[in-house]
Design a protein around this motif. Structure first.
Motif, PDB file in Angstrom:
ATOM      1  N   VAL A 295      -3.071  28.013 -11.364  1.00  0.00           N
ATOM      2  CA  VAL A 295      -4.460  28.392 -11.048  1.00  0.00           C
ATOM      3  C   VAL A 295      -5.319  27.141 -10.906  1.00  0.00           C
ATOM      4  CG1 VAL A 295      -6.535  29.484 -11.990  1.00  0.00           C
ATOM      5  CG2 VAL A 295      -4.339  30.675 -12.108  1.00  0.00           C
TER       6      VAL A 295
ATOM      7  N   LEU B 104      -9.383  36.834  -7.442  1.00  0.00           N
ATOM      8  CA  LEU B 104      -9.964  36.462  -8.732  1.00  0.00           C
ATOM      9  C   LEU B 104     -11.044  35.408  -8.526  1.00  0.00           C
ATOM     10  CD1 LEU B 104      -6.604  35.955 -10.703  1.00  0.00           C
ATOM     11  CD2 LEU B 104      -7.973  38.038 -10.599  1.00  0.00           C
TER      12      LEU B 104
ATOM     13  N   LEU C  64     -11.108  33.856 -13.574  1.00  0.00           N
ATOM     14  CA  LEU C  64      -9.987  34.795 -13.559  1.00  0.00           C
ATOM     15  C   LEU C  64     -10.413  36.248 -13.733  1.00  0.00           C
ATOM     16  CD1 LEU C  64      -7.154  32.886 -15.497  1.00  0.00           C
ATOM     17  CD2 LEU C  64      -7.665  32.942 -13.052  1.00  0.00           C
TER      18      LEU C  64
ATOM     19  N   LYS D   6      -1.529  29.199 -15.712  1.00  0.00           N
ATOM     20  CA  LYS D   6      -2.839  28.546 -15.716  1.00  0.00           C
ATOM     21  C   LYS D   6      -2.802  27.200 -14.983  1.00  0.00           C
ATOM     22  CE  LYS D   6      -4.707  30.781 -19.829  1.00  0.00           C
ATOM     23  NZ  LYS D   6      -5.162  30.635 -21.220  1.00  0.00           N
TER      24      LYS D   6
ATOM     25  N   ASP E 190      -1.177  34.922 -19.584  1.00  0.00           N
ATOM     26  CA  ASP E 190      -1.833  33.925 -20.448  1.00  0.00           C
ATOM     27  C   ASP E 190      -0.794  32.903 -20.912  1.00  0.00           C
ATOM     28  OD1 ASP E 190      -3.666  32.568 -21.938  1.00  0.00           O
ATOM     29  OD2 ASP E 190      -3.728  34.035 -23.583  1.00  0.00           O
TER      30      ASP E 190
ATOM     31  N   SER F 255     -11.412  40.264 -16.857  1.00  0.00           N
ATOM     32  CA  SER F 255     -10.382  39.233 -16.764  1.00  0.00           C
ATOM     33  C   SER F 255      -9.015  39.863 -16.513  1.00  0.00           C
ATOM     34  CB  SER F 255     -10.343  38.409 -18.055  1.00  0.00           C
ATOM     35  OG  SER F 255      -9.205  37.578 -18.060  1.00  0.00           O
TER      36      SER F 255
END
Length: 320
Positions: free
Chosen positions: A76, A31, A35, A73, A68, A59
């Protein structure tokens, strides 16, 4: 090395890595910082049923909205900011990508069980430009583990829990009652004249009756209740959050169901009945062993007074 030689050398390397990327028996997704999918290997194509051309440049969240979430996140962000590695274990997360589960060995899984690793990919200036996610299918391993757990706590013939597990659970429930004073009851069950089934029709018929009885009872109790084979043709139900009145009602439903059932084994139509003793934990009982003894006493009373009945251990029993 001349420029053309270097160019040729890197071209060969790209070709080799491209083939390895598609042949490896794991999923690999690359990615960018937004993303968006940059690479999607053949393993991911096979299990996601999404061709690489359909997902690249878009995405990952668009295809997998379950990603999500704040935890994903946060991981990430940690990879992109600090170059950390993140591990999403099957035991904790079960899966990241909801792919169809194969090789389940009969164990029910909603989706493929996965161990996933996320890490940074750096560019020429050592800056982090991409992140990768590697996906390993560990469904078969998880299924073996689940089967081993079940073998350790369940009776191999009937599928009910075994006595060791039952005793662990009743100790826990007893301790919970001491802390919170919540009610709980147990039902001791004994199949009437079971020896006659074995002697008359053979042990295979006897095993069939034990399995069928266990299935009948399991279908009548709640998911939170515990049904265990206590020994031979004797079973025991542990009913959390259940007082004596309600437990006797459950036992009576079981008694009626068993009495009305016809158990078909080969060309035989067998009928059985069950005697049951019920006890609710009360302040007089200082241990779970005493509670079990009270239920067993009530069961003995049910058998002594004609069988095919439910007897509850109540205050009046103390005076008899």
């Amino acid at each position: 090395m001349a420029k053309t030689g270097i160019k040729c050398f890197y071209g060969v390397l790209r070709m080799i890595f491209s083939q390895i990327f598609d042949m490896i028996n794991s999923g690999i997704v690359i990615l960018d910082r937004d993303l968006k999918v940059v690479k999607w290997n053949r393993w991911m194509e096979n299990y996601s049923k999404i061709p690489a051309n359909d997902v690249i440049g878009k995405s990952i969240i668009e295809f997998y909205p379950n990603l999500d979430n704040a935890k994903f996140k946060r991981n990430v962000k940690s990879v992109l900011a600090f170059g950390n590695f993140s591990f999403f274990s099957q035991k904790l997360h079960k899966y990241i990508f909801p792919f169809k589960a194969l090789n389940t060995l009969g164990v029910k899984f909603d989706y493929m069980q996965q161990n996933c690793t996320m890490g940074p990919i750096r560019g020429e200036n050592n800056s982090i430009e991409y992140i990768y996610i590697m996906v390993q299918d560990v469904t078969e391993v998880a299924a073996y583990e689940q089967k081993l757990i079940e073998m350790n706590i369940k009776d191999g013939l009937t599928g009910a829990y075994n006595r060791r597990y039952f005793e662990t659970r009743i100790k826990e429930e007893f301790a919970r009652h001491k802390r919170y004073s919540r009610p709980f009851s147990i039902i001791m069950q004994d199949i009437d004249y079971f020896k006659k089934v074995n002697d008359t029709y053979g042990h295979q018929a006897g095993d069939f009756i034990l399995t069928s009885f266990s299935s009948s009872v399991a279908g009548r109790i709640r998911n939170v209740d515990i049904l265990a084979r206590y020994g031979g043709e004797e079973f025991c139900c542990l009913l959390p959050e259940t007082n004596l009145k309600s437990a006797k009602l459950v036992a009576e439903h079981v008694r009626h169901l068993v009495e009305q059932s016809i158990y078909k084994f080969k060309n035989l139509e067998l009928k059985i009945t069950v005697s049951q003793g019920v006890a609710e934990l009360n302040p007089e009982m200082s241990s779970h062993e005493i509670m079990l003894k009270r239920a067993d006493d009530a069961l003995y009373e049910a058998k002594k007074t004609g069988r095919n009945k439910v007897i509850g251990w109540e205050e009046k029993n103390q005076n008899t």
